[in-house]
Design a protein around this motif. Structure first.
Motif, PDB file in Angstrom:
ATOM      1  N   LEU A  99      63.472  42.729  61.166  1.00  0.00           N
ATOM      2  CA  LEU A  99      64.100  43.589  60.170  1.00  0.00           C
ATOM      3  C   LEU A  99      64.930  42.729  59.234  1.00  0.00           C
ATOM      4  O   LEU A  99      65.593  41.783  59.679  1.00  0.00           O
ATOM      5  CB  LEU A  99      65.004  44.639  60.814  1.00  0.00           C
ATOM      6  N   SER A 117      62.448  50.893  55.453  1.00  0.00           N
ATOM      7  CA  SER A 117      62.984  52.068  56.121  1.00  0.00           C
ATOM      8  C   SER A 117      63.396  53.107  55.079  1.00  0.00           C
ATOM      9  O   SER A 117      63.304  52.869  53.868  1.00  0.00           O
ATOM     10  CB  SER A 117      64.217  51.678  56.943  1.00  0.00           C
ATOM     11  N   THR A 120      69.203  53.050  53.003  1.00  0.00           N
ATOM     12  CA  THR A 120      70.435  52.800  53.750  1.00  0.00           C
ATOM     13  C   THR A 120      71.636  52.621  52.828  1.00  0.00           C
ATOM     14  O   THR A 120      72.782  52.618  53.300  1.00  0.00           O
ATOM     15  CB  THR A 120      70.295  51.542  54.618  1.00  0.00           C
ATOM     16  N   GLY A 224      66.862  49.440  51.400  1.00  0.00           N
ATOM     17  CA  GLY A 224      66.306  49.774  52.700  1.00  0.00           C
ATOM     18  C   GLY A 224      66.158  48.522  53.538  1.00  0.00           C
ATOM     19  O   GLY A 224      66.358  47.396  53.062  1.00  0.00           O
ATOM     20  N   ARG A 235      58.312  51.477  62.252  1.00  0.00           N
ATOM     21  CA  ARG A 235      58.996  52.104  61.120  1.00  0.00           C
ATOM     22  C   ARG A 235      59.495  53.494  61.503  1.00  0.00           C
ATOM     23  O   ARG A 235      60.621  53.876  61.147  1.00  0.00           O
ATOM     24  CB  ARG A 235      58.053  52.192  59.916  1.00  0.00           C
ATOM     25  N   VAL A 238      62.621  53.139  63.632  1.00  0.00           N
ATOM     26  CA  VAL A 238      63.780  52.758  62.833  1.00  0.00           C
ATOM     27  C   VAL A 238      64.271  53.951  62.015  1.00  0.00           C
ATOM     28  O   VAL A 238      65.484  54.236  61.964  1.00  0.00           O
ATOM     29  CB  VAL A 238      63.440  51.568  61.926  1.00  0.00           C
ATOM     30  N   ASP A 239      63.352  54.670  61.372  1.00  0.00           N
ATOM     31  CA  ASP A 239      63.749  55.813  60.550  1.00  0.00           C
ATOM     32  C   ASP A 239      64.384  56.916  61.391  1.00  0.00           C
ATOM     33  O   ASP A 239      65.350  57.566  60.969  1.00  0.00           O
ATOM     34  CB  ASP A 239      62.544  56.368  59.792  1.00  0.00           C
TER      35      ASP A 239
END
Length: 279
Positions: A99, A117, A120, A224, A235, A238-239
């Motif tokens: 990441l 992602s 953020t 992101g 993914r 993570v999301d």
């Protein structure tokens, strides 16, 4: 270059484990590799003690615990690996980091190489000026304008200059520190960058009394976490974890800790409410 290694212990199981290339690699090695930028304060930078610091590494440290809880292995090391602006996405694509926890704007061009992602952070391109400088973009005609080279800010600046038929000298810098020195010495008439990064530079500058930040934004950009392209299970994990962090107020708390005294703007406040529904 020092690499910061953070051990994690297994905790509460959050969601069902997924099977995918990144997840399998983490299970096999017991290691999660997180890339971070050294020079993008307050979003991602290296502290004086050599450890990663800033909003996005803080988000990723919380996220790492969620990943461990999800894949259910006895323990996991988290290695923060410093990356440069020039090679950060290539390192993600090559699997050298799992990441990217930097200050990465989500663009379609970058998505040809990596996935991202959910957002953020929300930011935008603005400009630093001498204290008596005009915020009217047209007044920058014929002036010397600084920008970080090979960045989305450089693209935004060039597009704005072209669309407004404004002619100016664009000076490209490899890092923000050199550009800030030029601003402090009066060698630039303006320096363009992400609002959050310029705010950090301004706050730490001994010349901030002679400089100011424009309140106008040239762009609105969503950040992101970059990851390997096509790894849908990782993914999704993570999301899902990020969405949970939004729902629990964790992202808001990290914002206040990383940017004390700063009030999130309208666009960033909207980001807090726009994460996907968890279930």
């Amino acid at each position: 270059m020092k690499r910061f290694l953070m051990p994690l212990l297994a905790g509460v199981f959050l969601v069902g484990a997924a099977q995918a290339q990144t997840i399998d690699r983490i299970k096999e090695t017991g290691l999660l590799k997180l890339g971070y930028r050294l020079d993008a304060a307050p979003l991602s930078f290296q502290a004086e003690d050599g450890n990663p610091a800033g909003y996005t590494p803080m988000v990723c440290a919380e996220l790492a615990q969620g990943i461990l809880n999800t894949i259910k292995i006895p323990n996991m090391d988290v290695e923060f690996v410093p990356v440069g602006m020039q090679d950060q996405f290539e390192k993600v694509a090559a699997g050298e980091i799992d990441l990217l926890c930097g200050a990465s704007t989500i663009t379609l061009k970058r998505r040809e190489l990596v996935d991202f992602s959910i957002p953020t952070f929300a930011d935008g391109t603005t400009v630093m000026l001498p204290i008596n400088g005009s915020e009217d973009f047209a007044q920058l005609a014929g002036k010397k304008l600084g920008v970080r080279r090979d960045s989305t800010t450089e693209t935004a600046l060039n597009n704005t200059l072209a669309s407004t038929a404004t002619f100016a000298e664009v000076v490209r810098f490899y890092d923000h520190a050199a550009a800030m020195t030029a601003m402090e010495n009066g060698e630039l008439d303006a320096y363009f960058g992400d609002q959050s990064i310029l705010a950090g530079l301004w706050l730490s500058s001994p010349e901030r009394g002679n400089l100011k930040l424009s309140t106008n934004l040239l762009t609105i950009e969503k950040h992101g976490l970059a990851m390997a392209r096509g790894d849908t299970e990782f993914r999704l994990m993570v999301d899902r974890l990020l969405s949970n962090m939004y729902a629990r107020g964790v992202m808001q708390a990290i914002f206040q800790q990383a940017l004390p005294g700063v009030q999130p703007g309208e666009i960033h406040r909207a980001i807090f409410t726009m994460a996907p529904i968890i279930e």
